[in-house]
Motif scaffolding. Structure first.
Motif, PDB file in Angstrom:
ATOM      1  N   TRP A   1     -33.702  -4.295  20.116  1.00 52.07           N
ATOM      2  CA  TRP A   1     -34.653  -4.981  20.871  1.00 52.07           C
ATOM      3  C   TRP A   1     -34.049  -5.332  22.402  1.00 52.07           C
ATOM      4  O   TRP A   1     -34.778  -5.119  23.253  1.00 52.07           O
ATOM      5  CB  TRP A   1     -34.867  -6.481  20.160  1.00 52.07           C
ATOM      6  N   ILE A   2     -32.907  -5.747  22.281  1.00 53.47           N
ATOM      7  CA  ILE A   2     -32.297  -5.844  23.681  1.00 53.47           C
ATOM      8  C   ILE A   2     -32.332  -4.451  24.673  1.00 53.47           C
ATOM      9  O   ILE A   2     -32.371  -4.477  25.714  1.00 53.47           O
ATOM     10  CB  ILE A   2     -30.542  -6.070  23.821  1.00 53.47           C
ATOM     11  N   ALA A   3     -31.829  -3.156  23.891  1.00 52.47           N
ATOM     12  CA  ALA A   3     -31.951  -1.990  24.699  1.00 52.47           C
ATOM     13  C   ALA A   3     -33.267  -1.472  25.179  1.00 52.47           C
ATOM     14  O   ALA A   3     -33.252  -0.971  26.353  1.00 52.47           O
ATOM     15  CB  ALA A   3     -31.231  -1.034  23.711  1.00 52.47           C
ATOM     16  N   PHE A   4     -34.204  -1.498  24.357  1.00 53.56           N
ATOM     17  CA  PHE A   4     -35.547  -0.785  24.600  1.00 53.56           C
ATOM     18  C   PHE A   4     -36.429  -1.736  24.489  1.00 53.56           C
ATOM     19  O   PHE A   4     -37.632  -1.191  24.998  1.00 53.56           O
ATOM     20  CB  PHE A   4     -35.645   0.217  23.506  1.00 53.56           C
ATOM     21  N   THR A   5     -36.746  -2.803  24.533  1.00 54.14           N
ATOM     22  CA  THR A   5     -37.643  -3.867  24.838  1.00 54.14           C
ATOM     23  C   THR A   5     -37.560  -4.441  25.909  1.00 54.14           C
ATOM     24  O   THR A   5     -38.595  -4.681  26.570  1.00 54.14           O
ATOM     25  CB  THR A   5     -37.912  -4.762  23.649  1.00 54.14           C
ATOM     26  N   LEU A   6     -36.445  -5.202  26.275  1.00 50.41           N
ATOM     27  CA  LEU A   6     -36.398  -6.065  27.442  1.00 50.41           C
ATOM     28  C   LEU A   6     -36.272  -5.339  28.876  1.00 50.41           C
ATOM     29  O   LEU A   6     -35.919  -3.977  28.515  1.00 50.41           O
ATOM     30  CB  LEU A   6     -35.204  -6.860  27.235  1.00 50.41           C
ATOM     31  N   ARG A   7     -36.412  -5.711  29.944  1.00 49.11           N
ATOM     32  CA  ARG A   7     -36.311  -5.003  30.970  1.00 49.11           C
ATOM     33  C   ARG A   7     -35.603  -5.712  31.813  1.00 49.11           C
ATOM     34  O   ARG A   7     -35.326  -6.985  31.984  1.00 49.11           O
ATOM     35  CB  ARG A   7     -37.859  -5.033  31.553  1.00 49.11           C
ATOM     36  N   PRO A   8     -34.244  -4.801  32.383  1.00 46.50           N
ATOM     37  CA  PRO A   8     -33.449  -5.567  33.324  1.00 46.50           C
ATOM     38  C   PRO A   8     -34.074  -6.357  34.563  1.00 46.50           C
ATOM     39  O   PRO A   8     -34.914  -5.817  35.119  1.00 46.50           O
ATOM     40  CB  PRO A   8     -32.654  -4.474  33.852  1.00 46.50           C
ATOM     41  N   ARG A   9     -33.530  -7.591  34.611  1.00 42.90           N
ATOM     42  CA  ARG A   9     -33.953  -8.408  35.944  1.00 42.90           C
ATOM     43  C   ARG A   9     -32.948  -8.367  37.060  1.00 42.90           C
ATOM     44  O   ARG A   9     -33.073  -8.729  38.075  1.00 42.90           O
ATOM     45  CB  ARG A   9     -33.990  -9.721  35.234  1.00 42.90           C
ATOM     46  N   GLY A  10     -31.590  -7.662  36.823  1.00 47.71           N
ATOM     47  CA  GLY A  10     -30.877  -7.320  37.813  1.00 47.71           C
ATOM     48  C   GLY A  10     -29.825  -6.117  37.329  1.00 47.71           C
ATOM     49  O   GLY A  10     -30.066  -5.711  36.538  1.00 47.71           O
ATOM     50  N   ALA A  11     -28.664  -6.060  38.139  1.00 45.05           N
ATOM     51  CA  ALA A  11     -27.619  -5.147  37.895  1.00 45.05           C
ATOM     52  C   ALA A  11     -26.304  -5.708  38.371  1.00 45.05           C
ATOM     53  O   ALA A  11     -26.184  -6.248  39.167  1.00 45.05           O
ATOM     54  CB  ALA A  11     -28.044  -3.844  38.498  1.00 45.05           C
ATOM     55  N   LEU A  12     -25.372  -5.320  37.634  1.00 46.80           N
ATOM     56  CA  LEU A  12     -24.069  -5.576  37.922  1.00 46.80           C
ATOM     57  C   LEU A  12     -23.201  -4.268  38.129  1.00 46.80           C
ATOM     58  O   LEU A  12     -23.137  -3.456  37.375  1.00 46.80           O
ATOM     59  CB  LEU A  12     -23.500  -6.347  36.810  1.00 46.80           C
ATOM     60  N   SER A  13     -22.654  -3.959  39.254  1.00 45.01           N
ATOM     61  CA  SER A  13     -21.986  -2.736  39.323  1.00 45.01           C
ATOM     62  C   SER A  13     -20.148  -3.228  39.057  1.00 45.01           C
ATOM     63  O   SER A  13     -19.739  -4.295  39.296  1.00 45.01           O
ATOM     64  CB  SER A  13     -21.622  -2.451  40.909  1.00 45.01           C
ATOM     65  N   LEU A  14     -19.786  -2.323  38.247  1.00 49.81           N
ATOM     66  CA  LEU A  14     -18.303  -2.515  37.776  1.00 49.81           C
ATOM     67  C   LEU A  14     -17.454  -1.516  38.071  1.00 49.81           C
ATOM     68  O   LEU A  14     -17.817  -0.369  38.864  1.00 49.81           O
ATOM     69  CB  LEU A  14     -18.474  -2.090  35.997  1.00 49.81           C
ATOM     70  N   ASP A  15     -16.055  -2.007  37.999  1.00 51.46           N
ATOM     71  CA  ASP A  15     -15.152  -1.080  38.421  1.00 51.46           C
ATOM     72  C   ASP A  15     -14.749  -0.056  37.230  1.00 51.46           C
ATOM     73  O   ASP A  15     -15.228  -0.108  36.116  1.00 51.46           O
ATOM     74  CB  ASP A  15     -13.846  -1.910  39.021  1.00 51.46           C
ATOM     75  N   ALA A  16     -13.995   0.857  37.855  1.00 47.30           N
ATOM     76  CA  ALA A  16     -13.621   1.976  36.735  1.00 47.30           C
ATOM     77  C   ALA A  16     -13.000   1.255  35.421  1.00 47.30           C
ATOM     78  O   ALA A  16     -13.115   2.110  34.356  1.00 47.30           O
ATOM     79  CB  ALA A  16     -12.758   3.026  37.256  1.00 47.30           C
ATOM     80  N   GLY A  17     -11.968   0.466  35.719  1.00 45.88           N
ATOM     81  CA  GLY A  17     -11.435  -0.189  34.505  1.00 45.88           C
ATOM     82  C   GLY A  17     -12.515  -1.013  33.255  1.00 45.88           C
ATOM     83  O   GLY A  17     -12.314  -0.672  32.266  1.00 45.88           O
ATOM     84  N   ALA A  18     -13.422  -1.527  33.871  1.00 44.01           N
ATOM     85  CA  ALA A  18     -14.406  -2.092  33.048  1.00 44.01           C
ATOM     86  C   ALA A  18     -15.260  -1.234  32.658  1.00 44.01           C
ATOM     87  O   ALA A  18     -15.659  -1.408  31.304  1.00 44.01           O
ATOM     88  CB  ALA A  18     -15.311  -3.052  34.025  1.00 44.01           C
ATOM     89  N   VAL A  19     -15.537  -0.186  33.223  1.00 51.65           N
ATOM     90  CA  VAL A  19     -16.433   0.840  32.661  1.00 51.65           C
ATOM     91  C   VAL A  19     -15.595   1.664  31.376  1.00 51.65           C
ATOM     92  O   VAL A  19     -16.292   1.846  30.197  1.00 51.65           O
ATOM     93  CB  VAL A  19     -16.600   2.160  33.501  1.00 51.65           C
ATOM     94  N   ARG A  20     -14.220   1.891  31.262  1.00 54.01           N
ATOM     95  CA  ARG A  20     -13.633   2.417  30.381  1.00 54.01           C
ATOM     96  C   ARG A  20     -13.524   1.307  29.282  1.00 54.01           C
ATOM     97  O   ARG A  20     -13.697   1.491  27.995  1.00 54.01           O
ATOM     98  CB  ARG A  20     -12.296   2.589  30.916  1.00 54.01           C
ATOM     99  N   ALA A  21     -13.303  -0.016  29.505  1.00 55.79           N
ATOM    100  CA  ALA A  21     -13.411  -1.035  28.470  1.00 55.79           C
ATOM    101  C   ALA A  21     -14.518  -0.991  27.676  1.00 55.79           C
ATOM    102  O   ALA A  21     -14.447  -1.270  26.218  1.00 55.79           O
ATOM    103  CB  ALA A  21     -13.039  -2.381  29.042  1.00 55.79           C
ATOM    104  N   LEU A  22     -15.580  -0.818  28.364  1.00 57.53           N
ATOM    105  CA  LEU A  22     -17.127  -0.759  27.586  1.00 57.53           C
ATOM    106  C   LEU A  22     -17.100   0.461  26.810  1.00 57.53           C
ATOM    107  O   LEU A  22     -17.493   0.344  25.657  1.00 57.53           O
ATOM    108  CB  LEU A  22     -18.021  -0.950  28.811  1.00 57.53           C
ATOM    109  N   ARG A  23     -17.048   1.430  27.366  1.00 55.90           N
ATOM    110  CA  ARG A  23     -17.058   2.754  26.918  1.00 55.90           C
ATOM    111  C   ARG A  23     -16.056   2.954  25.685  1.00 55.90           C
ATOM    112  O   ARG A  23     -16.513   3.606  24.665  1.00 55.90           O
ATOM    113  CB  ARG A  23     -17.011   3.961  27.802  1.00 55.90           C
ATOM    114  N   GLU A  24     -14.934   2.769  25.943  1.00 57.25           N
ATOM    115  CA  GLU A  24     -13.869   3.190  24.803  1.00 57.25           C
ATOM    116  C   GLU A  24     -13.515   2.169  23.900  1.00 57.25           C
ATOM    117  O   GLU A  24     -13.201   2.575  22.511  1.00 57.25           O
ATOM    118  CB  GLU A  24     -12.620   3.556  25.672  1.00 57.25           C
TER     119      GLU A  24
END
Length: 315
Positions: A215-238
């Motif tokens: 429901w979160i991923a495919f039903t709701l629509r983003p109201r904004g965006a957050l740009s992340l640094d490389a460390g945060a991207v790794r933390a989320l992905r890995e």
């Protein structure tokens, strides 16, 4: 999940395209309504529950209104849809009546999926119809929902219905196998559910989503965006970690607590979506800062996370 396993499915969503029921330039394929009803009835007598997501309201309305061609303006399409919905249901009602089955129409719009309470009520309604051995006929409410008319058909709606009704069939991300097949072929539904090599088989994703995360991923629509640094991207992905303020570099859009936002890599690619614990102005104040500084900067704290991992979907 393999094709051969499709015979195990007990709850199935069948999406019927406009080209199947009202092909352009050929009017209405009346016999196909009967063929669909016959195939569904066979499956229901075998103990399955089926939900239909049916396109074609605009095409049917165009014909009923005596128009030479399909309307192009949004108001004209909506008017055609309002007329065509009645014709669509009447045709299904007659076809299923010959199979001694009742049909029930449910018109949905995006707002009905976004609001979690309305989503759950829709789920209960569908469950009750299926329990009563009624065939639900679902379509987007075209007479008021402009976006589906402008940009596509009911494929996305069908994926949402998979989530809503908990079907065993974007559906692959919910752990549901999908088959894209030619509805003009004889007994195609039976052949698909028998596991025959018919059409294109889309395997379900290995990292299946819960109903709430779907429901979160495919039903709701983003109201904004957050740009992340490389460390945060790794933390989320890995590590599938929560998003902390230290990893946020930029904030865009106007959103409040609990709204959905997109999470972007330094290159601008979307890697995740989630429900924020702070509004846009608050995140802008605490970005790049340690969690221990949140209360001092804001005067209070809603927790250490900008987005808790339970409210976060990583693509």
């Amino acid at each position: 999940m393999k094709r051969a396993d499709l015979w195990r499915a007990r709850r199935v969503v069948v999406k019927l395209g406009t080209s199947l029921l009202t092909p352009q330039g050929r009017g209405v394929e009346t016999r196909r309504f009967g063929g669909i009803a016959r195939q569904v009835a066979v499956q229901m007598r075998a103990g399955r529950e089926l939900v239909l997501v049916a396109s074609g309201a605009v095409g049917l309305g165009t014909r009923r209104l005596g128009l030479a061609r399909r309307p192009t303006s949004i108001p004209a399409k909506q008017a055609a849809a309002a007329v065509g919905q009645i014709d669509l249901c009447r045709r299904f009602e007659r076809a299923f009546g010959r199979e001694k089955l009742l049909v029930g129409q449910i018109l949905l719009d995006h707002a009905g999926f976004v609001d979690r309470e309305r989503f759950l009520y829709a789920r209960r309604t569908l469950a009750q119809l299926l329990a009563d051995r009624v065939v639900p006929i679902i379509n987007e409410n075209d007479s008021v929902a402009t976006e589906e008319l402008r940009f596509g058909d009911n494929d996305q709606l069908a994926a949402q219905v998979v989530n809503t009704c908990g079907a065993d069939r974007a559906a692959g991300r919910f752990g549901v196998p999908t088959v894209i097949a030619d509805g003009r072929r004889r007994d195609v539904l039976q052949r698909v559910l028998d596991g025959e090599d018919v059409g294109t088989f889309v395997r379900p994703a290995e990292d299946q989503l819960s109903s709430r995360k779907h429901w979160i991923a495919f039903t709701l629509r983003p109201r904004g965006a957050l740009s992340l640094d490389a460390g945060a991207v790794r933390a989320l992905r890995e590590r599938r970690a929560s998003l902390l303020p230290a990893g946020v570099t930029e904030v865009s859009g106007r959103f409040g607590v609990g709204d959905l936002v997109a999470c972007l890599t330094p290159e601008g690619d979307e890697i995740a979506r989630g429900l924020v614990s702070y509004d846009a102005r608050e995140i802008d104040r605490i970005k790049r800062r340690k969690t221990s500084e949140i209360a001092e900067l804001l005067g209070y704290s809603n927790g250490d996370e900008v987005i808790h991992r339970d409210n976060l979907i990583v693509f």
